[in-house]
Write an enzyme that holds these catalytic residues in place. Sequence first.
Site, short mmCIF file in Angstrom:
data_model
loop_
_atom_site.label_atom_id
_atom_site.label_comp_id
_atom_site.label_asym_id
_atom_site.label_seq_id
_atom_site.Cartn_x
_atom_site.Cartn_y
_atom_site.Cartn_z
N ASP A 1 0.83 -1.21 0.00
CA ASP A 1 0.00 0.00 0.00
C ASP A 1 0.86 1.25 0.00
O ASP A 1 0.64 2.17 -0.77
CB ASP A 1 -0.99 0.02 1.18
CG ASP A 1 -0.29 0.01 2.52
OD1 ASP A 1 0.38 -0.99 2.84
OD2 ASP A 1 -0.39 1.01 3.26
N ASP B 1 7.45 3.81 2.54
CA ASP B 1 8.07 5.00 3.12
C ASP B 1 9.56 4.74 3.27
O ASP B 1 10.32 4.89 2.35
CB ASP B 1 7.46 5.28 4.49
CG ASP B 1 6.31 6.28 4.43
OD1 ASP B 1 5.77 6.48 3.35
OD2 ASP B 1 5.99 6.87 5.47
N PHE C 1 -0.66 11.90 6.19
CA PHE C 1 -1.12 10.54 6.39
C PHE C 1 -2.34 10.31 5.52
O PHE C 1 -3.29 11.09 5.53
CB PHE C 1 -1.44 10.27 7.87
CG PHE C 1 -1.60 8.80 8.15
CD1 PHE C 1 -0.47 8.00 8.27
CD2 PHE C 1 -2.85 8.23 8.27
CE1 PHE C 1 -0.61 6.63 8.51
CE2 PHE C 1 -2.99 6.87 8.51
CZ PHE C 1 -1.86 6.07 8.63
N VAL C 2 -2.31 9.26 4.73
CA VAL C 2 -3.35 8.99 3.74
C VAL C 2 -4.23 7.84 4.20
O VAL C 2 -3.74 6.84 4.72
CB VAL C 2 -2.71 8.67 2.38
CG1 VAL C 2 -3.78 8.45 1.31
CG2 VAL C 2 -1.76 9.80 1.95
N ASP D 1 -5.85 2.57 6.39
CA ASP D 1 -6.58 2.89 7.61
C ASP D 1 -5.84 3.88 8.51
O ASP D 1 -4.62 4.02 8.44
CB ASP D 1 -6.81 1.62 8.43
CG ASP D 1 -5.52 1.12 9.08
OD1 ASP D 1 -4.55 0.88 8.34
OD2 ASP D 1 -5.47 1.00 10.33
N ARG E 1 -10.94 2.33 5.80
CA ARG E 1 -10.50 1.43 4.72
C ARG E 1 -11.53 1.36 3.60
O ARG E 1 -11.20 1.10 2.44
CB ARG E 1 -10.30 0.01 5.26
CG ARG E 1 -9.10 -0.16 6.17
CD ARG E 1 -8.81 -1.64 6.35
NE ARG E 1 -8.03 -1.93 7.54
CZ ARG E 1 -6.72 -1.86 7.63
NH1 ARG E 1 -6.01 -1.46 6.58
NH2 ARG E 1 -6.09 -2.17 8.74
P1 IMP Z 1 7.80 1.77 5.89
O1 IMP Z 1 8.29 0.51 6.54
O2 IMP Z 1 8.37 2.98 6.53
O3 IMP Z 1 8.03 1.79 4.40
O4 IMP Z 1 6.25 1.85 6.22
C1 IMP Z 1 5.27 1.51 5.34
C2 IMP Z 1 3.99 1.15 6.08
O5 IMP Z 1 3.58 2.20 6.97
C3 IMP Z 1 2.82 0.98 5.12
O6 IMP Z 1 2.71 -0.31 4.63
C4 IMP Z 1 1.63 1.39 5.97
O7 IMP Z 1 1.16 0.29 6.73
C5 IMP Z 1 2.18 2.42 6.88
N1 IMP Z 1 1.92 3.76 6.32
C6 IMP Z 1 2.85 4.68 5.96
N2 IMP Z 1 2.28 5.81 5.51
C7 IMP Z 1 0.95 5.59 5.56
C8 IMP Z 1 -0.19 6.41 5.19
O8 IMP Z 1 -0.09 7.56 4.74
N3 IMP Z 1 -1.41 5.84 5.39
C9 IMP Z 1 -1.57 4.57 5.87
N4 IMP Z 1 -0.54 3.78 6.22
C10 IMP Z 1 0.71 4.29 6.07
MG MG Z 2 -1.43 0.23 8.33
#
Ligand code: IMP
Ligand code: MG
Length: 170
Positions: free
Chosen positions: A92, A95, A144-145, A151, A157
């Site tokens: 999804d 980051d 935050f999206v 969610d 969702r």
């Molecule tokens: P990463 O390990 O830093 O790449 O985090 C990614 C995970 O953080 C995603 O799979 C989401 O579960 C959560 N996440 C990061 N940004 C958002 C957002 O804007 N909305 C919802 N979930 C997010």
């Molecule tokens: Mg999540």
Amino acid sequence: MIGDPLFDSESIASRVAAIAAAISADYSGKRPLMIGRLTAAATFLADLSKAVTVACDVDFIAVTNYGDGVGIVLEQDVSVPVAGRDLILVDDTVDTGLTLQFVVKRLLERAPASLAVCTLLDRPHRRIADIQIKYRAFEAPDVFVVGYGLDYLGRYRELPALYAHGTWPA
Ligand code: IMP
Ligand code: MG
């Protein structure tokens, strides 16, 4: 707290169609296994799988990230062998990429034929892990999206579009 859509359902549908066309061309004659990361990527994967024109299999994987990439736990594994398969990991949001890197590592250990990453949202400026994204629908701003599977503490969702939430979860 939820205002106008950041990306409305028409924009999402158009990006899904474009990515599905690219996947259909790239995997022509193959039968990729699309693996969605639960739960947020399920909506995106459902739409994507309907739009591809190659035969494909659909499965899911679940991990919980307890923060900062320190504690990531595999909660639910894929239900089929991945050795020799062409995998498309559908996420999804990427980051830091640390969550995804954990999943990629687990899957690569099992010698798939190939592995490509497809994400709905990408924040490349926040990347820490060295992750190559092959397909992405949108570059996301630093808000935050929610919606379209994403969610905020379990909410939103079911919304058909992507919205900016006023705050980040604690
Ligand atoms: P990463 O390990 O830093 O790449 O985090 C990614 C995970 O953080 C995603 O799979 C989401 O579960 C959560 N996440 C990061 N940004 C958002 C957002 O804007 N909305 C919802 N979930 C997010
Ligand atoms: Mg999540």
